[in-house]
Each structure stands twice: as C-alpha cells, then as structure tokens.
Design an enzyme around this catalytic site. Structure first.
Site, PDB file in Angstrom:
ATOM      1  CD  GLU A 113       1.227  -6.053  -3.497  1.00  0.00           C
ATOM      2  OE1 GLU A 113       2.048  -5.160  -3.772  1.00  0.00           O
ATOM      3  OE2 GLU A 113       1.142  -6.571  -2.366  1.00  0.00           O
ATOM      4  CB  CYS A 127       0.076 -16.515  -2.534  1.00  0.00           C
ATOM      5  SG  CYS A 127      -0.977 -15.819  -1.255  1.00  0.00           S
ATOM      6  CB  CYS A 134      -9.395  -7.642   3.360  1.00  0.00           C
ATOM      7  SG  CYS A 134      -9.929  -9.103   4.272  1.00  0.00           S
ATOM      8  CB  CYS A 138      -6.911 -10.142  10.533  1.00  0.00           C
ATOM      9  SG  CYS A 138      -8.251 -11.265  10.099  1.00  0.00           S
ATOM     10  CB  CYS A 141      -3.625  -9.251   8.167  1.00  0.00           C
ATOM     11  SG  CYS A 141      -3.619  -9.526   6.381  1.00  0.00           S
ATOM     12  CB  CYS A 363       2.103 -15.074   5.300  1.00  0.00           C
ATOM     13  SG  CYS A 363       0.458 -15.465   5.907  1.00  0.00           S
TER      14      CYS A 363
END
Length: 393
Positions: A113, A127, A134, A138, A141, A363
C-alpha cells in the site's frame, strides 16, 4: 557492521519476471544492462541510457515505441529484452480529506500500500513502502501484525512513485507547482533492513534528469536499526526520522520490540552521529500519543531531557485505531499540553492531523489487502458453527 535479514523463507515470493524492468535500475546498472543484453554496443551505452532515463523518469513513458529519439531497430531490440511497464493497481481509494491510497501488486502474492497525503511538506507527501509486511511487531502498528514476505526491489519502490504521479498527472516531471513534493519511507516495512533497495530507489527518484526530487525532501523513517544509521546518511543524504514513542527502555521494549536489541541510549548516540545532522537538517522524532501509556507531562519532560542538544523536531501523532488494537488515542487536550512542554523547550512539535482514517490510510494502518482478506477468512472460519450430521449437506 552490516545488518542482514533472513529472507530465505520468502524465496517463493520473489518476482519471476522474464524481462527485467529498466525503471528500477540506477544509471550505472542501466548502462551495464544495455551492454550485457547486446541491445546496445558499449560505445553507445551511456548515451542510450541517458535517453531511456529521460523517457522513463522525466516523461513517465511505459512504451519503447514512444521513445522517438531512439532508432526503431534499437527500440525493437529493447522491447524484446526489457520492460518499462507499471505494476498492477489492484485498488485505488480516495478519502474524504483528499488522501489517496493505492494497493499495488508487483508480482503474484506481492502487494503493498502506498499513500499520497495532500498539503503535507511543500505540497504533498507520498508515503512509500520498503517491504511487504514487517518483522518489527510494534504493538501499536497495524502493519506490524502482518508477517514479512520479502524486501521490495528498487524497481518496486520507484514504481510506487510512478503510480502516484500517473494518478496525479505529473508527467513530464514538473520543476515547479508539484503536487507530489516529498517522499517519506514511512509505509510498510523497516527501510534499514532493505537499505540497498531503498538507497538505489532514492538515487533514481532524486536524479535531476528524471523525477528530480531533492534529497532534502526525502525522509527515511526507522525504528532504530542503529548499525545502519551512518550508512543511510552517507549513502543517501536523506533526511532522518526516528520512530521513538517512548523515553525509557521498559516502555519502548513493549511498544517497539527492536529496542531490546538497540536500546534508547545506543539509538540516541547513533542519531547524534548521523552524517549531515545540523540545524538545517534536523532529525524528526515520531511520537505516537497513546492514552495513559506515554502521554503524561512527566514523559514530555523526559523527552526534552533525552533529546537535549540534538537538532530536532518532534511530530506528535494521534494514535490511529485499527481492528483488534487495544490502544486508545490520547485526549486532544492531553496532546496539546504535551506539545506545550516541548515548545517551551524550543522544539517544534506539530501535532499531525490524522489523514485518511476512513480508508485505513493513516499512520500505522497500512496492511496488504490480501493479508486482510486471509485474516478475515480465518476469523469467519473460526466463528462459523461446525457442521453436524443433521445439518451437513
């Protein structure tokens, strides 16, 4: 000291494209590819590479036949050996606030994305993602809940910029009045675990004869892969952002588990040594505001002490909720009081306005659509009542 990431389990997802994509090659690699393929004689490789570069990265052309200053027979030879095509745009969404999000499929099972946010930076920021999934996990997130598939190639990173510029109508590359003026590596993945691909992509999008974005308008955000900080600065001259979110190791170990490997003191030392750091090239610290977790005035004062002497600004990010998260966003008044402490200490501390929340483009909300669909199917399977002999077809 280098940092390596074991991607052996993802080998099956590697792109299997018969013809290489020229748009992801740096200038030297482009010239070398032309020679090794026998499409261009060595004495003409530099000239032809320059012509191709302008067509691909200044004019945004995706068809060799449109490259009219190259002889027809050479164009035919190039088309037999290479492509300059875009990846598939699986989905395009536009938020009520003008934010745009694209789901891009670069190869079977490889989806990322990319988000364009208007009125950010000089005009608008893109972005981009550096990995599919990942490894960092975190806890605040959404992207971190998706397992790593693999690193993106430079071509796949550059393609995100090209797709956005296609949609924004920014070919040929404008020198003034750009709508896409900044690029931030804040999408899916940890950029410093893919530094080679990220650095090559930055070389391509910053080249003055192509997309021509200033390196000072390209920001790389890291959760703190300390050994690669110096290499990032020396190799790319990009602006640095640190995904910080806590001022003590106990809390940051929970929010950003990478902190267990590279604790705060080591991270801050690495930031202080970042090449080119100055008042004109400040580091950005990102701090997500989590209600009752890291938003007290004591935390604000600790943040001031932690960053003392570092040329910096601090972006305060209201937490963006996502399905399944246990965190809440801090109250607006709490965020403003937190910012006031930082401001009094001399730090610019803008509160980032949440953008694109209605399309999960804010974000920390990015996640491949295929992964979302698979997760949804798993939840439905668990929730569905088991078939019995009386009800089975």
């Amino acid at each position: 000291m280098g940092v390596t990431l074991d991607l052996s389990r993802a080998a099956a997802g590697e792109p299997a494209q018969a013809r290489p994509n020229l748009s992801g090659l740096t200038r030297p690699a482009l010239a070398a590819a032309l020679v090794s393929s026998a499409a261009v004689p060595p004495e003409k490789a530099r000239m032809r590479a320059g012509q191709l570069w302008r067509w691909m990265h200044h004019y945004g052309v995706t068809d060799f036949d449109r490259m009219t200053d190259i002889a027809k027979e050479t164009r035919a030879a190039l088309a037999e050996r290479f492509v300059v095509a875009r990846p598939e745009v699986v989905e395009r969404q536009v938020s009520r606030d003008g934010t745009r999000k694209w789901l891009i499929r670069t190869a079977p099972g490889i989806e990322v994305e990319t988000v364009y946010i208007p009125d950010v930076g000089r005009a608008g920021a893109l972005c981009v993602s550096s990995q599919v999934g990942c490894t960092l996990n975190c806890t605040f997130c959404h992207t971190g809940t998706q397992a790593l598939v693999r690193n993106l190639t430079a071509a796949e990173i550059v393609a995100q910029v090209q797709v956005a510029r296609d949609d924004l109508g920014e070919w040929p590359s404008p020198k003034e009045d750009r709508r896409l003026s900044n690029v931030v590596f804040m999408g899916m993945g940890e950029p410093l675990y893919n530094l080679g691909g990220v650095a090559d992509a930055i070389d391509i999008i910053s080249d003055n004869e192509g997309i021509a974005l200033s390196r000072r308008r390209i920001t790389v955000s890291t959760s703190g892969v300390v050994p690669e900080l110096a290499a990032l600065g020396a190799r790319t001259q990009a602006m640095l952002a640190i995904s910080l979110h806590a001022t003590n190791d106990a809390l940051r170990d929970v929010l950003v588990p990478l902190n267990k490997k590279y604790p705060i003191a080591e991270l801050i030392a690495g930031v202080r040594a970042y090449p080119g750091l100055s008042n004109a090239r400040r580091v950005t610290f990102e701090y997500v505001m989590l209600k009752g977790i890291n938003d007290s005035l004591a935390e604000a004062k600790a943040l001031v002490r932690l960053l003392a002497g570092i040329p910096a600004k601090i972006n305060l990010i209201p937490f963006n909720p996502w399905p399944g998260s246990t965190y809440e966003c801090s109250d607006w008044g709490t965020i403003e009081r937190f910012a006031a402490v930082l401001n009094r200490a001399g730090y610019a501390s803008p509160i980032r306005t949440p953008r694109g929340r209605d399309i999960l483009a804010a974000c920390g909300q990015l996640k491949s659509e295929s992964e979302k669909v698979r997760a949804s199917a798993r939840r439905q399977a668990v929730a569905a009542p088991a078939a019995t002999p009386d009800t089975a077809p």
